[in-house]
Enzyme design. Structure first.
Site, PDB file in Angstrom:
ATOM      1  N   ASP A 170      24.715 -13.714   7.696  1.00 27.86           N
ATOM      2  CA  ASP A 170      26.116 -14.140   7.533  1.00 27.86           C
ATOM      3  C   ASP A 170      27.148 -13.349   8.343  1.00 27.86           C
ATOM      4  O   ASP A 170      27.070 -12.116   8.409  1.00 27.86           O
ATOM      5  CB  ASP A 170      26.559 -13.959   6.073  1.00 27.86           C
ATOM      6  CG  ASP A 170      25.584 -14.456   5.056  1.00 27.86           C
ATOM      7  OD1 ASP A 170      24.555 -15.022   5.418  1.00 27.86           O
ATOM      8  OD2 ASP A 170      25.861 -14.256   3.865  1.00 27.86           O
ATOM      9  N   GLU A 217      26.464 -19.431  -2.859  1.00 26.63           N
ATOM     10  CA  GLU A 217      26.684 -18.228  -2.058  1.00 26.63           C
ATOM     11  C   GLU A 217      27.936 -18.395  -1.202  1.00 26.63           C
ATOM     12  O   GLU A 217      28.357 -19.502  -0.881  1.00 26.63           O
ATOM     13  CB  GLU A 217      25.484 -17.978  -1.133  1.00 26.63           C
ATOM     14  CG  GLU A 217      24.168 -17.773  -1.894  1.00 26.63           C
ATOM     15  CD  GLU A 217      23.025 -17.275  -1.005  1.00 26.63           C
ATOM     16  OE1 GLU A 217      22.461 -16.235  -1.328  1.00 26.63           O
ATOM     17  OE2 GLU A 217      22.707 -17.945  -0.005  1.00 26.63           O
TER      18      GLU A 217
HETATM   19  C1  FRU Z   1      23.915 -15.719   2.220  1.00 28.03           C
HETATM   20  C2  FRU Z   1      23.489 -14.411   1.549  1.00 28.03           C
HETATM   21  C3  FRU Z   1      24.623 -13.856   0.716  1.00 28.03           C
HETATM   22  C4  FRU Z   1      24.269 -12.402   0.640  1.00 28.03           C
HETATM   23  C5  FRU Z   1      23.674 -12.144   1.998  1.00 28.03           C
HETATM   24  C6  FRU Z   1      22.536 -11.167   1.995  1.00 28.03           C
HETATM   25  O1  FRU Z   1      23.194 -16.028   3.352  1.00 28.03           O
HETATM   26  O2  FRU Z   1      22.322 -14.629   0.774  1.00 28.03           O
HETATM   27  O3  FRU Z   1      24.790 -14.475  -0.540  1.00 28.03           O
HETATM   28  O4  FRU Z   1      25.380 -11.589   0.389  1.00 28.03           O
HETATM   29  O5  FRU Z   1      23.214 -13.389   2.490  1.00 28.03           O
HETATM   30  O6  FRU Z   1      22.166 -10.834   3.293  1.00 28.03           O
END
Ligand code: FRU
Length: 495
Positions: free
Chosen positions: A45, A221
């Site tokens: 992300d 998320e």
């Molecule tokens: C989304 C996610 C978020 C988390 C991060 C972990 O892709 O799963 O919810 O904070 O990636 O790398």
């Protein structure tokens, strides 16, 4: 030397980190030229997007030690224009068994946090502390007084801990009307977004919940809330975005949005938006976890996503890097028959990267027209009248194509199955109506990805293409009759 170093990097990664079979011996044929990738290692992300003092900051979920999802830290890059990126040191590292999961950042203009030094405002980031030894996620702060070059963890972290194991991805913004900071984050398994308010970014008061709503097929998320301009009107409306980790329309992860009002405390979705839900952001399979830059110049709202899907992100056959961002896209809303729809456009400054222009216009095509390019970093702008044609296909090598079918009004990206994942191959489509018999597309190809924008940005299809492609095979082919090419522009995109 460079070639040797690349080989050494690759060999080390291969030995240490490759989880499964690996077939591509020329990994950098897959590396995009004008999309962001880290020089090496895993990314997911985008995090901490903020514009300050002439620089766009792009932090991202990053493993400093390899190309699998582990040791989550905030990698960091800066750019003056969202096109040319310079990678910096890791901004936030793993600390005492607590990984730094996703979050956002703001400029604390009036130093409400007290983290600032002298007259300059501090940058303040909120991120999720992911405890590796226990089932706990809490919210933490880090700040910088040197233009993001170094970050200090707040000594009284965490600032929010409700004892939950999947409580994450804080996004911060200043709510003008109520004069306070708002933080939104998800309770992933409860399919809820929670809103909190604060006057100093350190003490947070619970405000409200939103959800479950729309799709709860997978965990929730990375929420985002933005006030967007409605095109051709002086009005605006709020868009609340949340991603689902699985169960998306093309399989695997995907993003959805709701349109409504936010009064500083609570988000209320419009009935039309709830009735139409799930409202998917992208017609492809590889647009996830998007967030927007805080404080972007001229009040512009620009977001960027991770160009990937959790179904196969760990299997992508690239090394020593793994993972890329999408193009940055400006956001607005357009009125539709039943409500409002999201519009995404590639940032305008991308046009400054166009070179080697080829143009064809007013051409009646029956059969195949080679694109005659030597590059795999392209923008193709196409305006066609279907006339008697049943459709057309743009072949991007032998294993991927963009096409349109007049009968079903389907615009699609189709990619072949690949060995590394049974979930990769498929056809991802959206219905796009012709306007006066005309279809206009902008297609951005970049070695291992394609983003197709249609209907003035109301339709976007984002897909990875994990196969080395040969530009001599690129062609436009009509089917079932004459296709009139009103105009076709092809540019090489050079950073
Ligand atoms: C989304 C996610 C978020 C988390 C991060 C972990 O892709 O799963 O919810 O904070 O990636 O790398």
């Amino acid at each position: 030397m460079l070639i040797w170093q690349t080989f050494v990097d690759w060999a080390i990664e291969f030995t240490l980190e490759m989880p499964q079979s690996f077939s591509t011996l020329e990994p950098d044929l897959l590396r995009p030229k004008y999309h962001f990738t880290a020089r090496r290692n895993w990314i997911n992300d985008p995090n901490g997007l903020v514009f300050f003092a002439g620089e766009y900051h792009l932090c991202y979920q990053y493993n400093p030690l390899g190309n699998i999802h582990r040791n989550m830290s905030w990698g960091h890059a800066v750019s003056p224009d969202l096109l040319h990126w310079r990678e910096l040191e890791v901004a936030i590292a793993v600390e005492a068994g607590v990984e730094a999961f996703s979050g956002g950042a703001v400029v604390d203009w009036h130093n409400s946090s007290g983290f600032g030094l002298g007259d300059a405002p501090p940058l303040v980031a909120a991120f999720t502390g992911h405890h590796t030894g226990q089932r706990l996620q809490d919210q933490r702060l880090a700040f910088s007084n040197d233009h993001g070059r170094t970050w200090t963890l707040y000594s009284s972290n965490p600032v929010l801990d409700i004892g939950e194991s999947d409580f994450r991805d804080p996004k911060l913004f200043w709510h003008v009307a109520t004069g306070r900071w708002v933080m939104l984050l998800v309770l992933s398994h409860g399919h809820k977004i929670q809103f909190y308010g604060s006057s100093d970014l350190k003490t947070w008061e619970y405000l409200s919940d939103f959800g479950p709503a729309g799709s709860s097929a997978g965990i929730w998320e990375v929420p985002e809330l933005l006030e967007l301009r409605i095109e051709d009107s002086g009005e605006s409306r709020w868009m609340l975005k949340v991603d689902i980790g699985a169960g998306g329309p093309c399989g695997g992860s995907a993003g959805q949005y709701f349109i409504g009002q936010f009064d500083g405390t609570r988000f209320t979705a419009d009935l039309s938006s709830l009735e139409a839900a799930p409202n998917w952001i992208d017609g492809g399979k590889d647009f996830y976890a998007a967030i927007a830059w805080s404080d972007a110049p001229n009040g512009q709202l620009v977001w960027i996503g991770w160009m990937n899907n959790w179904q196969y992100a760990a299997q992508l056959p690239t090394a020593p890097w793994r993972g890329a961002m999408t193009l940055p896209r400006t956001l607005s809303l357009r009125r539709t028959a039943s409500g409002h729809g999201l519009v995404q456009r590639p940032i305008q400054q991308l046009e400054t990267l166009r070179t080697d222009h080829q143009q064809r216009s007013d051409l009646r095509l029956e059969g195949r027209l080679a694109l005659a390019t030597h590059s795999t970093a392209l923008e193709i702008k196409l305006c066609v009248a279907l006339e008697e044609a049943a459709g057309f296909v743009i072949e991007l090598g032998q294993h991927a194509r963009v096409g349109y079918e007049a009968g079903t009004h389907e615009l699609y990206v189709q990619r072949d199955a690949e060995d590394f994942s049974a979930d990769f191959g498929g056809r991802h489509s959206r219905v796009v109506q012709l306007e006066g018999g005309i279809l206009e597309l902008r297609i951005f190809l970049d070695a291992s990805s394609v983003e197709v924008f249609a209907d003035g940005g109301a339709c976007v299809i984002t897909d990875l293409l994990m196969r080395a492609i040969d530009p001599s095979e690129f062609a436009l082919t009509s089917s079932g009759g004459v296709l009139r090419i009103v105009q076709m522009d092809v540019w090489t995109i050079k950073v």
